[in-house]
Design an enzyme around this catalytic site. Structure first.
Site, PDB file in Angstrom:
ATOM      1  N   HIS A   1     -12.320  50.609  -0.863  1.00 35.06           N
ATOM      2  CA  HIS A   1     -12.368  51.133  -2.227  1.00 35.06           C
ATOM      3  C   HIS A   1     -12.183  52.638  -2.205  1.00 35.06           C
ATOM      4  O   HIS A   1     -12.701  53.336  -1.335  1.00 35.06           O
ATOM      5  CB  HIS A   1     -13.637  50.698  -2.975  1.00 35.06           C
ATOM      6  CG  HIS A   1     -14.914  51.390  -2.615  1.00 35.06           C
ATOM      7  ND1 HIS A   1     -15.294  52.595  -3.166  1.00 35.06           N
ATOM      8  CD2 HIS A   1     -15.920  51.034  -1.785  1.00 35.06           C
ATOM      9  CE1 HIS A   1     -16.493  52.944  -2.694  1.00 35.06           C
ATOM     10  NE2 HIS A   1     -16.888  52.013  -1.842  1.00 35.06           N
TER      11      HIS A   1
ATOM     12  N   GLU B   1     -14.952  49.939  -7.531  1.00 33.99           N
ATOM     13  CA  GLU B   1     -15.885  49.155  -6.700  1.00 33.99           C
ATOM     14  C   GLU B   1     -17.315  49.479  -7.078  1.00 33.99           C
ATOM     15  O   GLU B   1     -18.184  48.611  -7.126  1.00 33.99           O
ATOM     16  CB  GLU B   1     -15.648  49.450  -5.206  1.00 33.99           C
ATOM     17  CG  GLU B   1     -16.468  48.563  -4.251  1.00 33.99           C
ATOM     18  CD  GLU B   1     -17.832  49.132  -3.865  1.00 33.99           C
ATOM     19  OE1 GLU B   1     -18.597  48.427  -3.176  1.00 33.99           O
ATOM     20  OE2 GLU B   1     -18.152  50.281  -4.251  1.00 33.99           O
ATOM     21  N   GLU B   2     -17.544  50.775  -7.352  1.00 30.33           N
ATOM     22  CA  GLU B   2     -18.914  51.226  -7.597  1.00 30.33           C
ATOM     23  C   GLU B   2     -19.481  50.693  -8.915  1.00 30.33           C
ATOM     24  O   GLU B   2     -20.676  50.769  -9.158  1.00 30.33           O
ATOM     25  CB  GLU B   2     -18.983  52.762  -7.553  1.00 30.33           C
ATOM     26  CG  GLU B   2     -18.570  53.384  -6.208  1.00 30.33           C
ATOM     27  CD  GLU B   2     -19.566  53.132  -5.077  1.00 30.33           C
ATOM     28  OE1 GLU B   2     -20.569  52.428  -5.298  1.00 30.33           O
ATOM     29  OE2 GLU B   2     -19.330  53.644  -3.963  1.00 30.33           O
TER      30      GLU B   2
ATOM     31  N   ASP C   1      -3.656  54.572  19.283  1.00 28.45           N
ATOM     32  CA  ASP C   1      -4.875  55.295  18.954  1.00 28.45           C
ATOM     33  C   ASP C   1      -4.649  55.992  17.613  1.00 28.45           C
ATOM     34  O   ASP C   1      -3.608  56.603  17.393  1.00 28.45           O
ATOM     35  CB  ASP C   1      -5.139  56.334  20.053  1.00 28.45           C
ATOM     36  CG  ASP C   1      -6.407  57.109  19.786  1.00 28.45           C
ATOM     37  OD1 ASP C   1      -7.468  56.600  20.128  1.00 28.45           O
ATOM     38  OD2 ASP C   1      -6.315  58.217  19.214  1.00 28.45           O
TER      39      ASP C   1
ATOM     40  N   ASP D   1     -15.683  49.849   4.251  1.00 26.67           N
ATOM     41  CA  ASP D   1     -16.469  50.561   3.240  1.00 26.67           C
ATOM     42  C   ASP D   1     -17.631  51.247   3.957  1.00 26.67           C
ATOM     43  O   ASP D   1     -18.523  50.574   4.462  1.00 26.67           O
ATOM     44  CB  ASP D   1     -16.983  49.552   2.194  1.00 26.67           C
ATOM     45  CG  ASP D   1     -17.692  50.225   1.016  1.00 26.67           C
ATOM     46  OD1 ASP D   1     -17.787  51.469   0.996  1.00 26.67           O
ATOM     47  OD2 ASP D   1     -18.150  49.486   0.119  1.00 26.67           O
TER      48      ASP D   1
HETATM   49  N1  TRP Z   1     -20.397  48.931  -1.156  1.00 30.38           N
HETATM   50  C1  TRP Z   1     -21.582  49.710  -1.288  1.00 30.38           C
HETATM   51  C2  TRP Z   1     -21.225  50.918  -2.091  1.00 30.38           C
HETATM   52  O1  TRP Z   1     -20.086  51.295  -2.135  1.00 30.38           O
HETATM   53  C3  TRP Z   1     -22.163  50.144   0.034  1.00 30.38           C
HETATM   54  C4  TRP Z   1     -22.712  49.016   0.814  1.00 30.38           C
HETATM   55  C5  TRP Z   1     -23.982  48.600   0.827  1.00 30.38           C
HETATM   56  C6  TRP Z   1     -22.015  48.177   1.681  1.00 30.38           C
HETATM   57  N2  TRP Z   1     -24.119  47.546   1.669  1.00 30.38           N
HETATM   58  C7  TRP Z   1     -22.947  47.258   2.199  1.00 30.38           C
HETATM   59  C8  TRP Z   1     -20.687  48.106   2.104  1.00 30.38           C
HETATM   60  C9  TRP Z   1     -22.571  46.289   3.100  1.00 30.38           C
HETATM   61  C10 TRP Z   1     -20.323  47.138   3.008  1.00 30.38           C
HETATM   62  C11 TRP Z   1     -21.263  46.231   3.490  1.00 30.38           C
HETATM   63  O2  TRP Z   1     -22.048  51.490  -2.687  1.00 30.38           O
HETATM   64 ZN    ZN Z   2     -18.705  51.950  -0.977  1.00 32.85          ZN
END
Ligand code: TRP
Ligand code: ZN
Ligand code: CA
Length: 445
Positions: free
Chosen positions: A130, A176-177, A48, A205
């Site tokens: 990320h 990532e953004e 856990d 994420d």
């Molecule tokens: N990755 C996107 C972000 O960081 C968020 C996101 C939108 C997302 N749709 C998704 C993450 C589907 C995983 C799956 O802004």
């Molecule tokens: Zn994200």
């Protein structure tokens, strides 16, 4: 169930000796090791993941943002400070870490990669998240949540001394953004031969959305089933993730032909009445009203969702990296085949096995194979001694256990013991008349 039937081969004096030994406390009060039939479950059961630990990482990342202009965005000091925080935890836990640098929008970005030593290098189970936020806030649900769950899973591997068949790798992606920059960079710079060794990439994420849904990526069927089975076991319904396939760091892996999967609790989409029926929460409200905004703070987390998804991450890492189900993990065998006579109703004898070349602790499901030839196995008390002398009781004496020989594989949770060193099998015959010898024994790491 063990039969307590006494046989005629046993003299009353021998029975009395066994009873006396019991009265004198000759048999140590340690717990009996699990029989070999429990091996498969023991080998794959993930621990856990403590929610408090995961939330502790959120607090630290929140503080890092606060101390660095309010965010942890690519190219800002809060991002590199986040990398340093995660890396220090992993280094202290015995990981081999590396930082991969790249450039994006004129700023240096960083991916953090951590390898857990051991496992089959041709079969890599890979989990990532990320670590960057958008510049408008601290990014606690997006994506300190996934970063903390992956970190705590990695630390749990170390605490358990988990030695899976497959090799474990973890990553925290930069930028990532800005368009999956860090994960794309990693995949593009990975030689094809290395790419093909990845048996699966698991992405986390946004896994603590305040108005949470439980979404599983609809990609590799084995990974998907592993997550779905976990939530089914909790009695929590799941849905397929549809809020933007390809919008996170699994996408570059998927494009390169790597099997992928992941978890998600929702971003700006709103929760329907049907979803409120199955998960609770607020109908007509976004899963995360603070998505990409300054209110994505430590208050923007659903603890239950974060807890379940962190446990699901660990479950998937454990399950997918173990050997084929139903079989004990394969590994190096360390054995001693030299015969050692066991004196009749006498002192304990030992046989040694030296384990070397291993990293970290012994497995949580250490396999101890014992082959003792003896004319009355009930006479024998058998212990495994760790290098530091800690005794693990494999078998107690039992006056009614009238069969010959001890030929068995015992499973011992040796995860608190350092693997390398001299391990001993200790055997004592505590009753007169029948005799025998240690034929061989082995440890499978
Ligand atoms: N990755 C996107 C972000 O960081 C968020 C996101 C939108 C997302 N749709 C998704 C993450 C589907 C995983 C799956 O802004
Ligand atoms: Zn994200
Ligand atoms: Ca005897």
């Amino acid at each position: 169930m063990r039969s307590n039937r006494l046989t005629l081969r046993r003299s009353p004096a021998a029975v009395a000796a066994v009873a006396l030994a019991a009265l004198l406390g000759t048999a140590a009060p340690t717990a009996q090791a699990a029989p070999a039939t429990d091996t498969a479950a023991a080998a794959v059961a993930a621990p856990d993941i403590p929610l408090a630990n995961v939330k502790g990482h959120l607090t630290q990342l929140s503080t890092i943002a606060a101390n660095n202009g309010g965010n942890r965005a690519h190219g800002r000091p809060g991002y590199k400070a986040s990398v340093d925080y995660v890396k220090a935890k992993l280094d202290a836990a015995g990981y081999t870490t590396s930082i991969q640098q790249f450039t994006s929008s004129g700023a240096t970005g960083y991916n953090l990669i951590a390898d857990w030593p051991g496992g089959d290098p041709n079969k890599v189970v890979f989990a990532g998240a990320h670590l960057d936020s958008v510049s408008s806030g601290a990014g606690i649900n997006d994506n300190a949540s996934g970063s903390a769950a992956v970190l705590e899973t990695a630390l749990a591997v170390s605490r358990a001394g988990y030695q899976p068949d497959k090799h474990l790798r973890f990553a925290w992606w930069g930028a990532e953004e800005l368009g999956l920059i860090g994960s794309k960079y990693y995949v593009n710079n990975l030689p094809a031969a290395e790419r093909s060794k990845i048996s699966g990439y698991l992405n986390f994420d946004m896994i603590g959305s305040p108005n949470a849904g439980y979404f599983v990526y609809d990609d590799d069927p084995v990974i998907e089933k592993t997550f779905k089975d976990y939530f089914a076991g909790l009695g929590v319904p799941t849905e397929i993730e549809t809020e933007g396939d390809g919008r996170s760091d699994h996408a570059p892996f998927k494009s390169a032909g790597v099997p992928v999967g992941g978890l998600f609790t929702g971003a700006s989409r709103t929760k329907t009445a049907a979803q409120v029926q199955k998960w609770g929460g607020t109908q007509g409200q976004a899963f995360d009203r603070c998505y990409h905004s300054s209110c994505d703070t430590t208050a923007n987390i659903n603890d239950t969702a974060l807890d379940r998804n962190s446990d699901a991450a660990a479950h998937a890492v454990w399950t997918l990296s173990a050997g084929s189900t139903g079989e004990p993990p394969t590994g190096t065998v360390f054995s001693n085949d030299a015969d050692v006579a066991i004196p009749d109703a006498g002192a304990a004898v030992t046989s040694s096995v030296t384990v070397s070349g291993r990293t970290g602790n012994a497995p949580a499901a250490l396999q101890v194979g014992v082959d003792i030839k003896h004319t009355y196995r009930g006479d024998l008390v058998v212990d495994l001694l760790a290098p530091d002398g800690t005794a693990y009781r494999l078998k107690n004496s039992s006056s009614g256990d009238s069969a010959d020989n001890v030929i068995a594989t015992y499973t011992v949770n040796a995860s608190s013991e350092v693997a390398n060193g001299v391990w001993k099998l200790r055997v004592q015959d505590i009753a007169r008349q029948d005799t025998g010898y240690i034929d061989s024994w082995k440890l499978t790491f």
